[in-house]
Design an enzyme around this catalytic site. Structure first.
Site, PDB file in Angstrom:
ATOM      1  CE1 TYR A 161      36.458  43.762  39.555  1.00 56.02           C
ATOM      2  CE2 TYR A 161      35.455  44.944  41.738  1.00 56.02           C
ATOM      3  CZ  TYR A 161      35.776  44.067  40.183  1.00 56.02           C
ATOM      4  OH  TYR A 161      34.467  42.903  40.696  1.00 56.02           O
TER       5      TYR A 161
ATOM      6  CB  CYS B   9      50.271  63.168  28.076  1.00 48.39           C
ATOM      7  SG  CYS B   9      51.785  63.122  29.193  1.00 48.39           S
ATOM      8  CD  GLU B  10      44.939  59.997  28.074  1.00 49.80           C
ATOM      9  OE1 GLU B  10      43.466  60.520  28.290  1.00 49.80           O
ATOM     10  OE2 GLU B  10      45.101  58.963  27.454  1.00 49.80           O
TER      11      GLU B  10
ATOM     12  N   GLY C 288      33.411  40.067  44.844  1.00 45.17           N
ATOM     13  CA  GLY C 288      34.337  40.769  44.308  1.00 45.17           C
ATOM     14  C   GLY C 288      35.124  41.719  45.127  1.00 45.17           C
TER      15      GLY C 288
ATOM     16  N   GLY D   2      28.281  41.100  43.250  1.00 43.31           N
ATOM     17  CA  GLY D   2      27.780  42.961  42.848  1.00 43.31           C
ATOM     18  C   GLY D   2      27.937  43.034  44.665  1.00 43.31           C
TER      19      GLY D   2
ATOM     20  NE  ARG E 196      35.876  50.816  40.781  1.00 39.24           N
ATOM     21  CZ  ARG E 196      35.456  51.681  41.725  1.00 39.24           C
ATOM     22  NH1 ARG E 196      35.764  52.958  42.332  1.00 39.24           N
ATOM     23  NH2 ARG E 196      34.710  51.335  41.425  1.00 39.24           N
TER      24      ARG E 196
HETATM   25  N1  LLP Z   1      30.492  37.443  38.507  1.00 41.02           N
HETATM   26  C1  LLP Z   1      30.803  38.149  37.363  1.00 41.02           C
HETATM   27  C2  LLP Z   1      29.921  37.168  36.446  1.00 41.02           C
HETATM   28  C3  LLP Z   1      31.302  39.511  37.565  1.00 41.02           C
HETATM   29  O1  LLP Z   1      31.380  39.516  35.996  1.00 41.02           O
HETATM   30  C4  LLP Z   1      31.951  40.256  38.363  1.00 41.02           C
HETATM   31  C5  LLP Z   1      32.680  40.922  38.392  1.00 41.02           C
HETATM   32  C6  LLP Z   1      32.105  39.419  39.947  1.00 41.02           C
HETATM   33  C7  LLP Z   1      31.103  38.162  39.641  1.00 41.02           C
HETATM   34  C8  LLP Z   1      32.288  40.100  41.325  1.00 41.02           C
HETATM   35  O2  LLP Z   1      31.641  41.165  41.417  1.00 41.02           O
HETATM   36  P1  LLP Z   1      31.288  41.707  42.963  1.00 41.02           P
HETATM   37  O3  LLP Z   1      31.370  41.627  43.816  1.00 41.02           O
HETATM   38  O4  LLP Z   1      32.802  42.574  42.682  1.00 41.02           O
HETATM   39  O5  LLP Z   1      30.808  43.522  42.607  1.00 41.02           O
HETATM   40  N2  LLP Z   1      36.070  47.014  36.773  1.00 41.02           N
HETATM   41  C9  LLP Z   1      34.784  47.635  37.447  1.00 41.02           C
HETATM   42  C10 LLP Z   1      34.301  46.328  38.326  1.00 41.02           C
HETATM   43  C11 LLP Z   1      33.603  45.625  37.582  1.00 41.02           C
HETATM   44  C12 LLP Z   1      33.372  44.374  37.887  1.00 41.02           C
HETATM   45  C13 LLP Z   1      32.808  43.378  36.362  1.00 41.02           C
HETATM   46  N3  LLP Z   1      32.560  41.724  36.904  1.00 41.02           N
HETATM   47  C14 LLP Z   1      35.044  48.656  39.415  1.00 41.02           C
HETATM   48  O6  LLP Z   1      35.736  48.615  38.772  1.00 41.02           O
HETATM   49  O7  LLP Z   1      33.960  48.824  39.564  1.00 41.02           O
END
Ligand code: LLP
Length: 416
Positions: free
Chosen positions: A371, A343-344, A275, A239, A312
Site C-alpha cells: 500500500y 501544500c497540506e 497482501g 488481513g 498511509r
Molecule cells: N482481500 C480483500 C477482499 C481485500 O479487500 C484486501 C485488502 C485483501 C484481501 C488483502 O488484505 P491484506 O492481507 O493486505 O491485509 N490501504 C490500507 C489497506 C487496505 C486493505 C484493503 N483490502 C493500508 O494501507 O493499510
C-alpha cells in the site's frame, strides 16, 4: 532474517548499499527485497502444505509486474479487484485459472473479460451482482464460478478505514441472509457455486477475529450442506498484520494451524488472499532531506517524498519507522517532524522522530512494500517515483520514475 539492515553504519538492502541505489536511481525511490517477498510467500505455503489450498496474493498491496511475476513463478494465485489488476497478473505470467475476483463494484465489461479469460472464481458481494454475472455468463454461453462474500459481523480490531467485516461496512452479504441468497444463486442457470468467501479487514494483529469469522463460516457451510448446496472451497481473505512498530501479529503458521485443525480431514480447499503480510516488510522508501527548518514549536525535516508517494501516515495516521541510511553519531540528535513538500498540513511521513540528520542525508521509511506505491498519486504534479528490486548483490529498476512529460500526456487544450 532482516532484509534491510545497517552494516558499518550503512543501510543495506540484501547485499546492496541503499546509498548506491539512491545514487543510481535517485530519490524518492521504493526498494524491494526479492528474497523477503519469496520467503514471506513461502511461509504461507509451508503453513498450508498439508491441506488443499491456494494462496491468492492480493494484488492491490503491490501490483508491480516484477513482483507478480516472482509470485506467479512460485505458483501463486492472485486476488484482484479490477480488470486492470487482471491484465497485470496475465501480463506478469500469472494463470487466469488462479485468479479470484473480489470487490463490491464489478462492472459488466470487467465481468465479461474475466469470464473470457477463465478466472477461478468471482467473490460476489450482492444479489444484484449475482444477477448481473448470471446474465453476462448466459450471453457468453458459460457458467460463472461464484463464491458469496459473507459479512460475518466480526470486529477485526484494526483502523476503522480498513475494517470490512462489520455489519455497517459496505462489504459482503450479511451472514444471516447468506443461506437464502445461496439458494437463489443455485436456481440461476449460468452460475456454478464453488465456495464461500469472507475478508474481515486488514492489519489484524491477533488470531481471535479470524477464528470467530472462521467459526461462523463453518456453520454456514453446514447449513448449506443441509440444503444440498455443496461447495469446494472456503476463502478467508487476507488481513494478517505485520510489525510496523511493536505489534506482534501471529505468523502465517500460527494463524493457519488452528484453521487447518478445525478443517481436519475435510476436503474443502482453503484459499487465502494475503497482501500486506507478503510484501509489507519487503520494501522501504528511500528519500532525501531537502531542508531542516527549526521553529520555536517544532523541528521539521523537509524531505523529497510526500503523502502522494506514501499516503498511509496521512490517511490512517499510520506509524512507519524512519532511519537515516548512514548513521551519524547521536551527538546531534533532535526530534523532528518528517514532512513532504505538498501544500497540506497532513503531508507528513512521521512525527516526533529522534534522528541525527542534516540536509542532504538520505532516510529510509520502513515497511513500505504494501500500500505504498499502489496508493501513490500525482498530486501537486509530482511524478510517481521509481521502484527497484534487489536480488542479493544486484539492483534492478522495475519501474522507471515518471517524467514531467508523462504528467500531462493524454491531456488536451480546447481549440481557440
Ligand atoms: N482481500 C480483500 C477482499 C481485500 O479487500 C484486501 C485488502 C485483501 C484481501 C488483502 O488484505 P491484506 O492481507 O493486505 O491485509 N490501504 C490500507 C489497506 C487496505 C486493505 C484493503 N483490502 C493500508 O494501507 O493499510
Amino acid at each position: 532474517m532482516q532484509y534491510f539492515k545497517h552494516r558499518n553504519n550503512t543501510l543495506y538492502a540484501e547485499n546492496v548499499s541503499t546509498a548506491s541505489i539512491a545514487d543510481q536511481f535517485g530519490t524518492p525511490c521504493y526498494v524491494y527485497s526479492k528474497s523477503a517477498i519469496e520467503t514471506q510467500w513461502q511461509s504461507y505455503e509451508d503453513a498450508l502444505q498439508s491441506h488443499p489450498h491456494l494462496i491468492c496474493y492480493s494484488v492491490k498491496a503491490n501490483s508491480n509486474i516484477a513482483i507478480l511475476n516472482l509470485l506467479a513463478k512460485k505458483g501463486s494465485g492472485f486476488d484482484v479487484v479490477s480488470i486492470g489488476e487482471i491484465e497485470r497478473v496475465l501480463a506478469a505470467g500469472g494463470k487466469a485459472g488462479k485468479i479470484i475476483f473480489s470487490g463490491v463494484g464489478k462492472q459488466s465489461h470487467e465481468i465479461k473479460r474475466a469470464l473470457e479469460v477463465g478466472i477461478r472464481c468471482f467473490n460476489v458481494e450482492s444479489e444484484a451482482e449475482l444477477e448481473r454475472i448470471n446474465h453476462i455468463a448466459a450471453s457468453l454461453n458459460r457458467k460463472a464460478p461464484v463464491s458469496i462474500r459473507v459479512n460475518p459481523d466480526v470486529d477485526p480490531k484494526t483502523h476503522p478505514y480498513i475494517s470490512t467485516g462489520l455489519k455497517e461496512n459496505k462489504f459482503g452479504i450479511d451472514i444471516n441472509d447468506a443461506l437464502s441468497i445461496y439458494v437463489e444463486a443455485s436456481r440461476m442457470n449460468n452460475l456454478d457455486i464453488v465456495g464461500i468467501d469472507c475478508h474481515i479487514g486488514s492489519q489484524i494483529t491477533e488470531p481471535a477475529p479470524f477464528q470467530d469469522a472462521f467459526n461462523r463460516v463453518l456453520s454456514l457451510v453446514d447449513e448449506l450442506k443441509e440444503n444440498n448446496i455443496l461447495i469446494q472451497h472456503i476463502d478467508m481473505g487476507g488481513g494478517l498484520g505485520i510489525c510496523y512498530n511493536n505489534e506482534t501479529p501471529p505468523s502465517p503458521m500460527e494463524y493457519i494451524q488452528p484453521l487447518l485443525q478445525q478443517l481436519s480431514d475435510s476436503p474443502l480447499e482453503l484459499i487465502l488472499e494475503p497482501g500486506r503480510s507478503i510484501v509489507g516488510n519487503a520494501g522501504i522508501l528511500l528519500t532525501t532531506v531537502e531542508y531542516i527548518k527549526c521553529t520555536t514549536y517544532c523541528n521539521f525535516a523537509i524531505i523529497d517524498a510526500a503523502m502522494n508517494d506514501l499516503l498511509r501516515p496521512a490517511l490512517y495516521q499510520a506509524w512507519q519507522d524512519i532511519k537515516a541510511i548512514s548513521k551519524h553519531s547521536s551527538a546531534n540528535e533532535k526530534t523532528y517532524d518528517i514532512v513532504g513538500p505538498i501544500c497540506e498540513s497532513g503531508d507528513f511521513l512521521g512525527k516526533q522522530r529522534t534522528l541525527s540528520i542534516t540536509e542532504g542525508d538520505r532516510l529510509a521509511i520502513y515497511s513500505a512494500g504494501a500500500y505504498g506505491f499502489t496508493m501513490s498519486s500525482n498530486y501537486n504534479s509530482r511524478p510517481r517515483v521509481a521502484e527497484v528490486m534487489v536480488d542479493n548483490d544486484q539492483a534492478y529498476l522495475i519501474r522507471k520514475r515518471e517524467t514531467i512529460r508523462d504528467l500531462f500526456e493524454g491531456e488536451t487544450i480546447l481549440p481557440d
